[in-house]
Design an enzyme around this catalytic site. Sequence first.
Site, PDB file in Angstrom:
ATOM      1  N   GLU A  59      86.025  35.877  57.707  1.00  0.00           N
ATOM      2  CA  GLU A  59      86.715  36.829  56.832  1.00  0.00           C
ATOM      3  C   GLU A  59      88.175  36.487  56.602  1.00  0.00           C
ATOM      4  O   GLU A  59      88.695  36.638  55.501  1.00  0.00           O
ATOM      5  CB  GLU A  59      86.618  38.254  57.410  1.00  0.00           C
ATOM      6  CG  GLU A  59      85.258  38.915  57.257  1.00  0.00           C
ATOM      7  CD  GLU A  59      84.301  38.628  58.406  1.00  0.00           C
ATOM      8  OE1 GLU A  59      84.533  37.690  59.205  1.00  0.00           O
ATOM      9  OE2 GLU A  59      83.302  39.364  58.503  1.00  0.00           O
TER      10      GLU A  59
ATOM     11  N   ALA B 174      78.761  39.468  53.872  1.00  0.00           N
ATOM     12  CA  ALA B 174      78.760  40.466  52.806  1.00  0.00           C
ATOM     13  C   ALA B 174      78.888  39.717  51.490  1.00  0.00           C
ATOM     14  O   ALA B 174      79.432  38.603  51.452  1.00  0.00           O
ATOM     15  CB  ALA B 174      79.938  41.412  52.992  1.00  0.00           C
TER      16      ALA B 174
ATOM     17  N   GLU C  51      77.810  39.879  62.060  1.00  0.00           N
ATOM     18  CA  GLU C  51      77.944  41.278  62.493  1.00  0.00           C
ATOM     19  C   GLU C  51      76.587  41.980  62.497  1.00  0.00           C
ATOM     20  O   GLU C  51      76.274  42.746  63.399  1.00  0.00           O
ATOM     21  CB  GLU C  51      78.919  42.006  61.563  1.00  0.00           C
ATOM     22  CG  GLU C  51      80.327  41.438  61.663  1.00  0.00           C
ATOM     23  CD  GLU C  51      81.274  42.051  60.645  1.00  0.00           C
ATOM     24  OE1 GLU C  51      81.112  41.782  59.436  1.00  0.00           O
ATOM     25  OE2 GLU C  51      82.164  42.805  61.051  1.00  0.00           O
TER      26      GLU C  51
ATOM     27  N   GLY D  29      79.616  39.252  57.710  1.00  0.00           N
ATOM     28  CA  GLY D  29      78.678  40.366  57.846  1.00  0.00           C
ATOM     29  C   GLY D  29      77.320  39.935  58.389  1.00  0.00           C
ATOM     30  O   GLY D  29      76.615  40.744  59.000  1.00  0.00           O
TER      31      GLY D  29
HETATM   32  C1  HXC Z   1      78.181  35.890  47.748  1.00  0.00           C
HETATM   33  C2  HXC Z   1      77.413  33.833  48.448  1.00  0.00           C
HETATM   34  C3  HXC Z   1      77.866  34.092  49.767  1.00  0.00           C
HETATM   35  C4  HXC Z   1      78.513  35.355  50.030  1.00  0.00           C
HETATM   36  C5  HXC Z   1      76.976  32.157  49.726  1.00  0.00           C
HETATM   37  N1  HXC Z   1      76.865  32.625  48.478  1.00  0.00           N
HETATM   38  N2  HXC Z   1      77.581  33.022  50.530  1.00  0.00           N
HETATM   39  N3  HXC Z   1      77.571  34.736  47.460  1.00  0.00           N
HETATM   40  N4  HXC Z   1      78.634  36.208  48.986  1.00  0.00           N
HETATM   41  N5  HXC Z   1      78.940  35.689  51.246  1.00  0.00           N
HETATM   42  C6  HXC Z   1      76.266  31.980  47.311  1.00  0.00           C
HETATM   43  C7  HXC Z   1      77.158  30.886  46.772  1.00  0.00           C
HETATM   44  O1  HXC Z   1      78.172  31.440  45.940  1.00  0.00           O
HETATM   45  C8  HXC Z   1      76.186  30.046  45.995  1.00  0.00           C
HETATM   46  O2  HXC Z   1      75.896  30.697  44.790  1.00  0.00           O
HETATM   47  C9  HXC Z   1      74.930  30.125  46.861  1.00  0.00           C
HETATM   48  O3  HXC Z   1      75.080  31.290  47.690  1.00  0.00           O
HETATM   49  C10 HXC Z   1      74.772  28.918  47.761  1.00  0.00           C
HETATM   50  O4  HXC Z   1      75.960  28.755  48.502  1.00  0.00           O
HETATM   51  P1  HXC Z   1      76.792  27.375  48.549  1.00  0.00           P
HETATM   52  O5  HXC Z   1      78.176  27.726  48.912  1.00  0.00           O
HETATM   53  O6  HXC Z   1      76.568  26.575  47.328  1.00  0.00           O
HETATM   54  O7  HXC Z   1      76.047  26.637  49.767  1.00  0.00           O
HETATM   55  P2  HXC Z   1      76.665  25.607  50.802  1.00  0.00           P
HETATM   56  O8  HXC Z   1      77.574  24.630  50.111  1.00  0.00           O
HETATM   57  O9  HXC Z   1      75.494  25.118  51.582  1.00  0.00           O
HETATM   58  O10 HXC Z   1      77.623  26.465  51.771  1.00  0.00           O
HETATM   59  C11 HXC Z   1      77.060  27.483  52.595  1.00  0.00           C
HETATM   60  C12 HXC Z   1      78.185  28.394  53.178  1.00  0.00           C
HETATM   61  C13 HXC Z   1      79.055  28.910  52.017  1.00  0.00           C
HETATM   62  C14 HXC Z   1      79.052  27.583  54.158  1.00  0.00           C
HETATM   63  C15 HXC Z   1      77.485  29.522  53.934  1.00  0.00           C
HETATM   64  O11 HXC Z   1      78.196  29.471  51.008  1.00  0.00           O
HETATM   65  C16 HXC Z   1      80.026  29.964  52.428  1.00  0.00           C
HETATM   66  O12 HXC Z   1      81.063  29.638  52.978  1.00  0.00           O
HETATM   67  N6  HXC Z   1      79.736  31.219  52.129  1.00  0.00           N
HETATM   68  C17 HXC Z   1      80.633  32.327  52.389  1.00  0.00           C
HETATM   69  C18 HXC Z   1      80.623  32.677  53.848  1.00  0.00           C
HETATM   70  C19 HXC Z   1      81.599  33.804  54.142  1.00  0.00           C
HETATM   71  O13 HXC Z   1      82.824  33.659  53.957  1.00  0.00           O
HETATM   72  N7  HXC Z   1      81.086  34.970  54.592  1.00  0.00           N
HETATM   73  C20 HXC Z   1      81.908  36.099  54.923  1.00  0.00           C
HETATM   74  C21 HXC Z   1      81.930  37.036  53.784  1.00  0.00           C
HETATM   75  S1  HXC Z   1      83.022  38.399  54.103  1.00  0.00           S
HETATM   76  P3  HXC Z   1      75.862  29.897  43.388  1.00  0.00           P
HETATM   77  O14 HXC Z   1      75.634  30.977  42.378  1.00  0.00           O
HETATM   78  O15 HXC Z   1      77.153  29.176  43.277  1.00  0.00           O
HETATM   79  O16 HXC Z   1      74.679  28.974  43.565  1.00  0.00           O
HETATM   80  C22 HXC Z   1      82.124  39.438  55.019  1.00  0.00           C
HETATM   81  C23 HXC Z   1      82.785  40.723  55.364  1.00  0.00           C
HETATM   82  C24 HXC Z   1      81.863  41.617  56.135  1.00  0.00           C
HETATM   83  O17 HXC Z   1      81.024  39.174  55.380  1.00  0.00           O
HETATM   84  C25 HXC Z   1      82.437  42.982  56.304  1.00  0.00           C
HETATM   85  C26 HXC Z   1      82.096  43.878  55.197  1.00  0.00           C
HETATM   86  C27 HXC Z   1      82.397  45.308  55.482  1.00  0.00           C
END
Ligand code: HXC
Length: 257
Positions: free
Chosen positions: A131, A65, A111, A108
């Site tokens: 998460e 998400a 999921e 997400g």
């Molecule tokens: C918003 C995101 C994002 C996310 C990545 N980006 N994941 N933006 N939401 N979930 C953005 C980064 O901010 C960055 O933007 C660009 O995408 C590239 O990501 P990087 O981090 O620079 O890439 P990298 O170093 O290769 O790392 C990849 C990654 C990391 C390991 C996937 O991005 C990461 O950990 N992302 C978050 C994963 C996560 O925690 N997902 C769960 C979310 S909670 P900029 O602008 O800086 O270039 C969830 C809840 C679901 O999903 C339930 C809801 C009801």
Amino acid sequence: AKFDNVLVERRERVGIVTFNRPKALNALNSGLIQDICSAAEAFEGDPEVGAIVLTGSDRAFAAGADIKEMASLTFSEAYGENRFKEFARLTSIRKPIIAAVNGYALGGGCELAMMCDIILAGEKAMFGQPEITLGVIPGWGGTQRLIRAVGKSKAMEMVLTGNQIDAHQAEREGLVARVYPAEELVDQAVAIAAKIGSMSLPVALMAKEATNAAYEGTLAEGCRLERRMFHSCFALDDQKEGMAAFAEKRAPKWTHK
Ligand code: HXC
């Protein structure tokens, strides 16, 4: 229809939805979620389509998400938001859906993959529920579907540590049906979807519905539903055709009726 956040394509009887927010690793913001659901619904309504493939980019199926969109939500906004129930549109699609996962399927994104009927992975795919590292828990069914896919201990490990598993581990654990070289993944997914799409559509819908009953209810209810659906297959022209074709040693010609 034209969408801002997904690309849509039809290859014969397969509808393909490609997530297209590459700069954010297909983070699922409201726009992308809406477009995924609307594109899938458009294929659901197209009688020429028998199965759907959802896929992302080489780097990410979806990195979760959109954290930036969620960060400042209050409880009442989170509770009141439609975004958190939007995916009910996807899970009510009756045509079979394959998730073709290259790269990250996190939070997400994992999921979303689990909402699909079959998950296929490219060799570099990574799955996880991170998460907890953000101070939240999964909210789109992760705690429920992961445990059904991999069992309690492995699901708990992923949900409580946020640790990721790779494609091969995901296949060993039963989360993923099959792993392919990354560059072959989408074509392989389309080939499997095409095979499903070559079956009688109403029978494929019944097969999906009955199989999902195992996932959602009790064994007794599921077996009862399956038996009723099996009986109702005999109301279809395609059942007569399928069994006649077998006896005549020829390929069936489905009319999807
Ligand atoms: C918003 C995101 C994002 C996310 C990545 N980006 N994941 N933006 N939401 N979930 C953005 C980064 O901010 C960055 O933007 C660009 O995408 C590239 O990501 P990087 O981090 O620079 O890439 P990298 O170093 O290769 O790392 C990849 C990654 C990391 C390991 C996937 O991005 C990461 O950990 N992302 C978050 C994963 C996560 O925690 N997902 C769960 C979310 S909670 P900029 O602008 O800086 O270039 C969830 C809840 C679901 O999903 C339930 C809801 C009801």
